[in-house]
Design an enzyme around this catalytic site. Structure first.
Site, mmCIF file in Angstrom:
data_model
loop_
_atom_site.group_PDB
_atom_site.id
_atom_site.type_symbol
_atom_site.label_atom_id
_atom_site.label_comp_id
_atom_site.label_asym_id
_atom_site.label_seq_id
_atom_site.Cartn_x
_atom_site.Cartn_y
_atom_site.Cartn_z
ATOM 1 C CE LYS A 197 -37.257 3.038 -47.051
ATOM 2 N NZ LYS A 197 -37.367 2.464 -48.388
ATOM 3 N N GLY A 254 -36.707 5.652 -51.190
ATOM 4 C CA GLY A 254 -36.250 7.001 -50.842
ATOM 5 C C GLY A 254 -36.539 8.017 -51.935
ATOM 6 N NE ARG A 255 -34.484 4.989 -57.140
ATOM 7 C CZ ARG A 255 -33.953 4.020 -56.394
ATOM 8 N NH1 ARG A 255 -33.400 4.324 -55.237
ATOM 9 N NH2 ARG A 255 -33.957 2.770 -56.793
ATOM 10 C CG HIS A 371 -27.216 32.445 -72.698
ATOM 11 N ND1 HIS A 371 -26.943 33.289 -73.748
ATOM 12 C CD2 HIS A 371 -28.550 32.456 -72.534
ATOM 13 C CE1 HIS A 371 -28.072 33.825 -74.177
ATOM 14 N NE2 HIS A 371 -29.075 33.333 -73.461
ATOM 15 C CE LYS A 499 -25.389 5.193 -48.462
ATOM 16 N NZ LYS A 499 -26.735 4.685 -48.165
HETATM 17 O O1 F6P Z 1 -27.506 7.072 -50.917
HETATM 18 C C1 F6P Z 1 -28.572 6.256 -51.157
HETATM 19 C C2 F6P Z 1 -29.795 6.557 -50.351
HETATM 20 O O2 F6P Z 1 -30.162 5.393 -49.699
HETATM 21 C C3 F6P Z 1 -30.931 7.063 -51.226
HETATM 22 O O3 F6P Z 1 -31.573 6.050 -51.901
HETATM 23 C C4 F6P Z 1 -31.760 7.746 -50.214
HETATM 24 O O4 F6P Z 1 -32.713 8.585 -50.821
HETATM 25 C C5 F6P Z 1 -30.698 8.493 -49.439
HETATM 26 O O5 F6P Z 1 -29.633 7.576 -49.387
HETATM 27 C C6 F6P Z 1 -31.083 8.959 -48.077
HETATM 28 O O6 F6P Z 1 -31.439 7.898 -47.252
HETATM 29 P P1 F6P Z 1 -32.210 8.141 -45.914
HETATM 30 O O7 F6P Z 1 -33.528 8.774 -46.224
HETATM 31 O O8 F6P Z 1 -32.365 6.793 -45.280
HETATM 32 O O9 F6P Z 1 -31.379 9.053 -45.045
#
Ligand code: F6P
Length: 536
Positions: A197, A254-255, A371, A499
């Site tokens: 993204k 993103g999710r 299991h 990060k």
């Molecule tokens: O680690 C958090 C995050 O921003 C997620 O919400 C997102 O899906 C992922 O990193 C990847 O981000 P990007 O698509 O910007 O690389």
């Protein structure tokens, strides 16, 4: 729109607390079945593509009434409508939340023109890749939402894919992810999709650079043919040298992005018609969420159950048990969806929350989980609600395997609920291996408490449409509990600190003047750094 109250600040919450004391705390599902012959009918729900049996849960219709009152007092419906209309539902990032617009028919949701123009272009490209005899391997490079949804969906829909083309997913910055894959690939026959993204994510940029370097080392020159990007940051993709780019928008979290251009690897794997069916399945669930009365609205009911379990029963975890091998990545996908969305400790107004939010979501496909950790689910000291996902018709012809699979799924839910009393255990014949061990003590080891809750979902078949509907169901369920808790389910500030610290540590691990520098570090991290660099 005026602010909605947080769930714990309502009169409905106080009433629910009273109901908990009187009826919830000691609720026994087995007794509830004995009391009410209509329990299954009252707690079974139809929604597009997904049937749900909630009857093995610790609630009844009286509990649902209290929970529905809570939903009304928290103004769930107007808040849902505002989100679907494009209001700023993610205020800490100043963004609308419109993944639903990505799967709406033309003209039916905000930003329809941009969405459909991009979708048409992305799908035309996907079909062209599928038709390209020269491409045998597609590698999606992305992480988090730019990996989990597509990887999960491609595995789930394997029955709909072309055998001639393989779709791979590389996410981890650990070279053990990319390197062995590159060793198996032929650069001339490979398409890399760089999915991000932001187009700034460290892992994805590192893997994309490594892939490009490998491609050039292999004699590859035609970046335009062998690299594509899916991103909201079209300029950064161009700076990287990628000319084939499919964009999306900041109002796609993103999710929640598998429905956008991030779904390109899914579209390549299953084709444009099937990708449109995935979107249509999700849209059908969106319509159900938007218009079904709350008492019949499956995502809302599940979100209410989640609040009931988390805040009254105190269940801190939920286990996902998909009885379909294709759904092996579903628990990982749902972990990000739920825990990144609702793993928050302050409400929209920034006040520390006095109640618990996201549970831990985890799981493995059945029957494998049986299991491994089902022992704990049956006899451990924690009660962990389980979600069984059963699929009526398999995509293979091994009828007996499927009967065994379904028998196991049903049996696990039954065993969790029914349990086994000490008297029942004592009456059983004991294997000869147990001879010599006190029989009464042994019976206690063989007792199951029961009354362990589960939900069972049934899909007729695992298809693009049913997968789309199921995922949308989950998205809206997560929104529901998040909305009641008064949190922002659409930001993820909690991933930022790590990060930033990794960026500060990196030069201390790389070749260069700062390598090995431990100044300013806490003692533990300093010692670990030295050990990792061999200077301890
Ligand atoms: O680690 C958090 C995050 O921003 C997620 O919400 C997102 O899906 C992922 O990193 C990847 O981000 P990007 O698509 O910007 O690389």
């Amino acid at each position: 729109m005026s602010a909605a109250p947080r769930c714990d600040e309502t009169a409905a919450w106080a009433a629910l607390a009273g109901h908990w004391q009187a009826h919830g705390r000691d609720f026994d599902v087995r007794e509830a079945f004995a009391r009410d012959a209509g329990r299954v009918a009252a707690l079974s729900f139809e929604s597009p593509e997904v049937f749900a049996d909630l009857s093995k849960n610790r609630l009844d219709t009286a509990t649902l009434h209290f929970l529905l009152d809570l939903a009304h007092e928290c103004r769930l419906e107007p808040r849902r409508d505002a989100m679907l209309a494009g209001d700023v539902a993610n205020p800490t990032e100043g963004r609308a939340v419109l993944h639903t617009a990505l799967r709406a028919p033309r003209g039916a949701a905000p930003f329809s023109d941009e969405v459909h123009t991009t979708l048409d272009a992305m799908l035309a490209y996907a079909d062209a890749v599928r038709a390209d005899e020269g491409i045998t391997d597609i590698v999606n490079i992305g992480i988090g939402g730019s990996d989990l949804g597509p990887a999960m969906a491609v595995a789930a829909l394997a029955a709909f894919t072309l055998p001639r083309q393989r779709v791979h997913f590389v996410s981890n910055v650990d070279g053990h992810d990319l390197a062995p894959l590159l060793a198996r690939l032929d650069a001339k026959r490979t398409l890399f999709i760089v999915a991000s993204k932001t187009f700034t994510t460290q892992e994805t940029m590192a893997n994309a650079l490594a892939a490009r370097e490998w491609f050039v080392q292999q004699g590859g020159t035609d970046i335009a043919r062998h690299f594509a990007a899916t991103t909201t940051n079209v300029k950064a993709a161009a700076d990287f040298g990628i000319t084939t780019t499919f964009g999306f928008w900041d109002w796609v979290g993103g999710r929640y992005s598998l429905w956008s251009a991030i779904g390109l690897p899914i579209a390549v794997a299953i084709g444009s018609a099937a990708f449109r069916a995935l979107l249509a399945g999700a849209h059908a669930m969106d319509r159900h969420f938007a218009s079904a009365p709350l008492a019949q609205n499956l995502p809302v009911l599940l979100g209410l159950l989640d609040v009931w379990y988390r805040n009254f029963h105190g269940f801190a975890s939920r286990s996902i048990a998909p009885y379909h091998q294709g759904l092996k990545r579903l628990p990982a996908f749902l972990q990000q969806l739920e825990m990144e969305s609702n793993g928050k400790g302050v409400d929209m107004a920034g006040r520390a929350l006095p109640l618990a939010t996201s549970p831990v979501v985890w799981g493995e496909p059945g029957t494998n989980g049986q299991h491994a950790y089902f022992q704990m689910l049956h006899q451990g000291t924690d009660v962990i609600p389980v979600e069984f996902i059963l699929v009526k018709t398999p995509a293979h012809g091994l009828a007996d395997s499927h009967a065994k699979l379904l028998a196991n799924g049903l049996a696990q839910a039954q065993a969790l609920m029914l349990g086994k009393t000490e008297a029942e255990a004592a009456a059983e014949s004991v294997p000869t291996a147990d001879a010599g061990f006190d029989r009464a003590v042994l019976a206690r080891h063989r007792t199951f408490p029961g009354n362990r809750p589960s939900t069972t979902f049934v899909l007729d078949a695992l298809t693009p449409a049913s997968l789309g509907a199921f995922l949308a169901l989950y998205e809206h369920r997560v929104w529901t509990s998040g909305a009641l808790w008064g949190i922002n389910s659409f930001d993820q500030w909690g991933v930022e600190l790590g990060k930033a610290l990794a960026n500060r540590l990196l030069p201390r691990l790389q070749e260069g003047p700062q390598r090995g520098d431990t100044s300013g570090l806490d003692a533990s991290t300093a010692a670990l750094l030295q050990r990792l660099l061999g200077s301890a």
